[in-house]
Design a protein around this motif. Sequence first.
Motif, PDB file in Angstrom:
ATOM      1  N   ASN A  87     -12.509  17.878  49.524  1.00 33.47           N
ATOM      2  CA  ASN A  87     -13.080  16.729  48.818  1.00 33.47           C
ATOM      3  C   ASN A  87     -12.625  16.680  47.369  1.00 33.47           C
ATOM      4  OD1 ASN A  87     -14.529  15.620  50.985  1.00 33.47           O
ATOM      5  ND2 ASN A  87     -16.316  16.908  50.598  1.00 33.47           N
ATOM      6  N   THR A 112     -20.666   7.924  52.902  1.00 30.00           N
ATOM      7  CA  THR A 112     -21.145   8.867  51.881  1.00 30.00           C
ATOM      8  C   THR A 112     -22.167   8.187  50.982  1.00 30.00           C
ATOM      9  OG1 THR A 112     -19.100  10.153  51.891  1.00 30.00           O
ATOM     10  CG2 THR A 112     -20.447  10.242  49.883  1.00 30.00           C
ATOM     11  N   THR A 121     -14.315  22.462  53.045  1.00 32.42           N
ATOM     12  CA  THR A 121     -14.680  21.048  52.915  1.00 32.42           C
ATOM     13  C   THR A 121     -14.822  20.668  51.452  1.00 32.42           C
ATOM     14  OG1 THR A 121     -15.813  21.076  55.055  1.00 32.42           O
ATOM     15  CG2 THR A 121     -16.371  19.290  53.540  1.00 32.42           C
ATOM     16  N   SER A 143     -22.952  14.376  48.024  1.00 33.17           N
ATOM     17  CA  SER A 143     -22.794  15.691  48.646  1.00 33.17           C
ATOM     18  C   SER A 143     -21.319  15.915  48.969  1.00 33.17           C
ATOM     19  CB  SER A 143     -23.619  15.773  49.931  1.00 33.17           C
ATOM     20  OG  SER A 143     -23.317  16.976  50.632  1.00 33.17           O
ATOM     21  N   ASP A 158     -20.492  18.682  50.603  1.00 34.46           N
ATOM     22  CA  ASP A 158     -20.540  19.648  51.702  1.00 34.46           C
ATOM     23  C   ASP A 158     -20.046  19.041  53.009  1.00 34.46           C
ATOM     24  OD1 ASP A 158     -21.627  21.526  49.980  1.00 34.46           O
ATOM     25  OD2 ASP A 158     -23.694  20.936  50.445  1.00 34.46           O
ATOM     26  N   GLU A 159     -19.892  17.708  53.029  1.00 35.13           N
ATOM     27  CA  GLU A 159     -19.367  17.007  54.198  1.00 35.13           C
ATOM     28  C   GLU A 159     -18.179  16.159  53.765  1.00 35.13           C
ATOM     29  OE1 GLU A 159     -22.528  14.704  55.792  1.00 35.13           O
ATOM     30  OE2 GLU A 159     -23.733  16.438  56.415  1.00 35.13           O
TER      31      GLU A 159
END
Length: 243
Positions: free
Chosen positions: A165, A235, A161, A226, A228-229
């Motif tokens: 990103n 967001t 992930t 973040s 991490d997602e």
Amino acid sequence: MGIYVDGLALRVRVESGRLSTLPLAAVQVDQLAGIQPIRSLTWYTGQQSFPGWYWSATMRAHVQYDSRLELSRLLLADFDPSVEEIVAQPFQLMESAGSEVVRRQIPDFLLVHADRTVTVVNVKTREALANDKVRSAFDWVTNALAAHAWRHEVWSECDATLLSNVRFLAGFRRPLPRGELLGLIRCEAPGHTISETEQLLGSRCTRVSLRPAVFHLLWRHDLRCSLDEPLSAGTFLEGSSCA
């Protein structure tokens, strides 16, 4: 070109294209400015890897890579705000005994950080790292560079992930012409989601111009979120709000 007896040396290609050999113990970080890849890219029938060039925002120039896995590590280096210089295939590390070179290795990347520390990176698949000869060669590199206070990183992969990103944000790494829009978003966006930022600033700019600017500021770390997602309209953005 000399061989340094009973010691470690770096073979580098300077800006003129000339090869030069330097004793590792005498190499200063600033001496590495402007060095060129020691080895050029190659293509051949049946090749399993996919070499190419990536335009680096850090270097304002193209940086070569030998595989898609190397490209992934290169993306992370370009995104890292602590990295000031990136050189691919930066040198050949050599160990000599008498007049004979007994070991040699060409790392994949040299990273020079803002504090002038150095990270030398070798990229290998996890399958390759299961090979005893590969691990032994990297152990030698680690020990040789540690004596010179350089860090050696053996990299295989990172969180999928995070990489996805960063790869997405890399599409917005080039500078944008509208500096006033960037300043507006930098002040107003922290504490809001991307969608809320668009609603907040919708009367002063268009979504077509606003969302790429948000992603560019995330790439530059002027805004934070973040990773991490997966990135989305929901967001949450952080940063230093303007007084």
